[in-house]
Scaffold this active site. Structure first.
Site, PDB file in Angstrom:
ATOM      1  N   ASP A  47      90.332  33.376  14.510  1.00  0.00           N
ATOM      2  CA  ASP A  47      90.226  34.253  15.663  1.00  0.00           C
ATOM      3  C   ASP A  47      91.602  34.867  15.906  1.00  0.00           C
ATOM      4  O   ASP A  47      92.635  34.255  15.562  1.00  0.00           O
ATOM      5  CB  ASP A  47      89.801  33.422  16.875  1.00  0.00           C
ATOM      6  CG  ASP A  47      89.354  34.256  18.062  1.00  0.00           C
ATOM      7  OD1 ASP A  47      88.149  34.500  18.181  1.00  0.00           O
ATOM      8  OD2 ASP A  47      90.226  34.645  18.873  1.00  0.00           O
ATOM      9  N   ASP A  87      87.632  39.586  16.184  1.00  0.00           N
ATOM     10  CA  ASP A  87      88.573  40.341  17.012  1.00  0.00           C
ATOM     11  C   ASP A  87      89.853  40.692  16.260  1.00  0.00           C
ATOM     12  O   ASP A  87      90.807  41.200  16.837  1.00  0.00           O
ATOM     13  CB  ASP A  87      88.896  39.598  18.318  1.00  0.00           C
ATOM     14  CG  ASP A  87      89.098  38.114  18.133  1.00  0.00           C
ATOM     15  OD1 ASP A  87      89.229  37.661  16.983  1.00  0.00           O
ATOM     16  OD2 ASP A  87      89.129  37.388  19.148  1.00  0.00           O
ATOM     17  N   HIS A 107      93.181  35.134  18.568  1.00  0.00           N
ATOM     18  CA  HIS A 107      93.890  34.384  19.598  1.00  0.00           C
ATOM     19  C   HIS A 107      94.117  32.948  19.134  1.00  0.00           C
ATOM     20  O   HIS A 107      93.222  32.332  18.541  1.00  0.00           O
ATOM     21  CB  HIS A 107      93.086  34.381  20.905  1.00  0.00           C
ATOM     22  CG  HIS A 107      92.746  35.756  21.385  1.00  0.00           C
ATOM     23  ND1 HIS A 107      91.454  36.260  21.358  1.00  0.00           N
ATOM     24  CD2 HIS A 107      93.532  36.741  21.874  1.00  0.00           C
ATOM     25  CE1 HIS A 107      91.463  37.489  21.829  1.00  0.00           C
ATOM     26  NE2 HIS A 107      92.706  37.813  22.144  1.00  0.00           N
ATOM     27  N   HIS A 166      89.907  27.772  23.394  1.00  0.00           N
ATOM     28  CA  HIS A 166      90.923  27.771  24.452  1.00  0.00           C
ATOM     29  C   HIS A 166      90.743  26.613  25.436  1.00  0.00           C
ATOM     30  O   HIS A 166      91.629  26.376  26.257  1.00  0.00           O
ATOM     31  CB  HIS A 166      90.901  29.095  25.221  1.00  0.00           C
ATOM     32  CG  HIS A 166      91.232  30.284  24.380  1.00  0.00           C
ATOM     33  ND1 HIS A 166      92.333  30.329  23.546  1.00  0.00           N
ATOM     34  CD2 HIS A 166      90.590  31.480  24.222  1.00  0.00           C
ATOM     35  CE1 HIS A 166      92.359  31.497  22.923  1.00  0.00           C
ATOM     36  NE2 HIS A 166      91.311  32.203  23.309  1.00  0.00           N
TER      37      HIS A 166
END
Length: 300
Positions: free
Chosen positions: A157, A234, A159, A120
């Site tokens: 991931d 996740d 995200h 991120h």
């Protein structure tokens, strides 16, 4: 020998309220050693990355604010915890670990960073517990040193790898592939070379079918000579933040698809662990350890 970057600072220090998910950074190597998957000689402790390598990827002003701890309160809220010298050092060691892992991967086929996957972090911002983008910095290091000419970043991931996509939006030598929850964080997505947005509740069969189709596409379009893999767990149904419905077995099969493809194509792969926020820490650790177990079966 498969090498694994790990340092005690990976698990410390973090503010109150963020410590539980960070326990995995202690427990993953402990579990792998306990069960005999790895030996102590597989582990190495990285130093801090040099500033000149950070500046191949991140804006000089942003790095200066990190180094001098002068990010504004708003910028720190975007990261998700208060800035400290120890947190910056943690990120510097994670990044150097990924760089050394890439070198080991070129020698041995694969190497792991127990932490990392800080996808991120963009060129001039930190976000979502990410200060510096370890795999992006390492990709630019490989290109700069002419250790790779075409790179594929496989980000699984839950995200989106928004920071990675932003950093490489004008770099044709790096192909970014992100398969992620469409309605999950970050809510402002960047544009990867290949994005596969997933609806909430996606289950094993649909996920694995989409991965096989799109991973093949990513390899065909990128023609890489080096691969980065972000193997966040996740995606599990047990994850508090993920919103997908994958079983632990499907998560392991996901890893097998990626790593077997790299093995079959004789491509070195560096693996960073990414996120995992299941309520029971055992689910997080076991799913991450499955990635190592699989790699040791495939590459040893």
């Amino acid at each position: 020998m498969i090498k694994i970057a790990w340092h005690p600072i990976y698990a410390h220090p973090l503010p109150e309220g963020h410590r539980f998910p960070m326990l995995k950074y202690e427990l993953i190597p402990e579990q792998l050693l306990h069960e005999g998957t790895i030996e102590q000689e597989n582990l190495f402790s990285p130093d801090a990355v040099n500033e000149d390598l950070i500046l191949l990827t991140h804006d000089k002003n942003y790095w200066g604010q990190l180094k001098h701890l002068t990010l504004s309160p708003k910028e720190q809220r975007r990261i998700g915890f208060p800035l400290s010298a120890q947190l910056v050092e943690r990120e510097l060691r994670i990044t150097q670990g990924t760089i050394e892992c890439a070198i080991f991967a070129k020698q041995n086929g694969i190497a792991f960073n127990v932490a990392g996957g800080t996808h991120h972090a963009g060129s001039n911002w930190g976000e979502g517990f990410c200060l510096l983008n370890d795999q992006a910095i390492c990709a630019n290091y490989l290109l700069n040193k002419q250790l790779a000419s075409r790179i594929l970043i496989v980000d699984l991931d839950v995200h989106q790898g928004n920071g990675t996509a932003e950093i490489f939006k004008k770099e044709s030598r790096v192909f970014t592939f992100s398969m992620h929850g469409d309605k999950n964080f970050p809510f402002r997505k960047e544009i990867s070379n290949l994005d596969v947005p997933l609806n909430d509740g996606v289950e094993d069969e649909e996920y694995l079918n989409l991965l096989e189709i799109n991973l093949k596409k990513a390899f065909e379009q990128s023609q890489p000579d080096f691969v980065f893999y972000l193997s966040g767990v996740d995606v599990l149904a047990t994850d508090k933040l993920g919103k997908l419905s994958l079983s632990k077995q499907a998560c392991k099969e996901r890893d097998k698809i990626v790593l077997q493809t790299c093995k079959n194509k004789n491509l070195p792969v560096q693996v960073s662990m990414g996120g995992g926020y299941s309520t029971d820490i055992k689910d997080i650790v076991d799913a991450h350890c499955n990635t190592y177990r699989l790699a040791f079966d495939l590459f040893n």
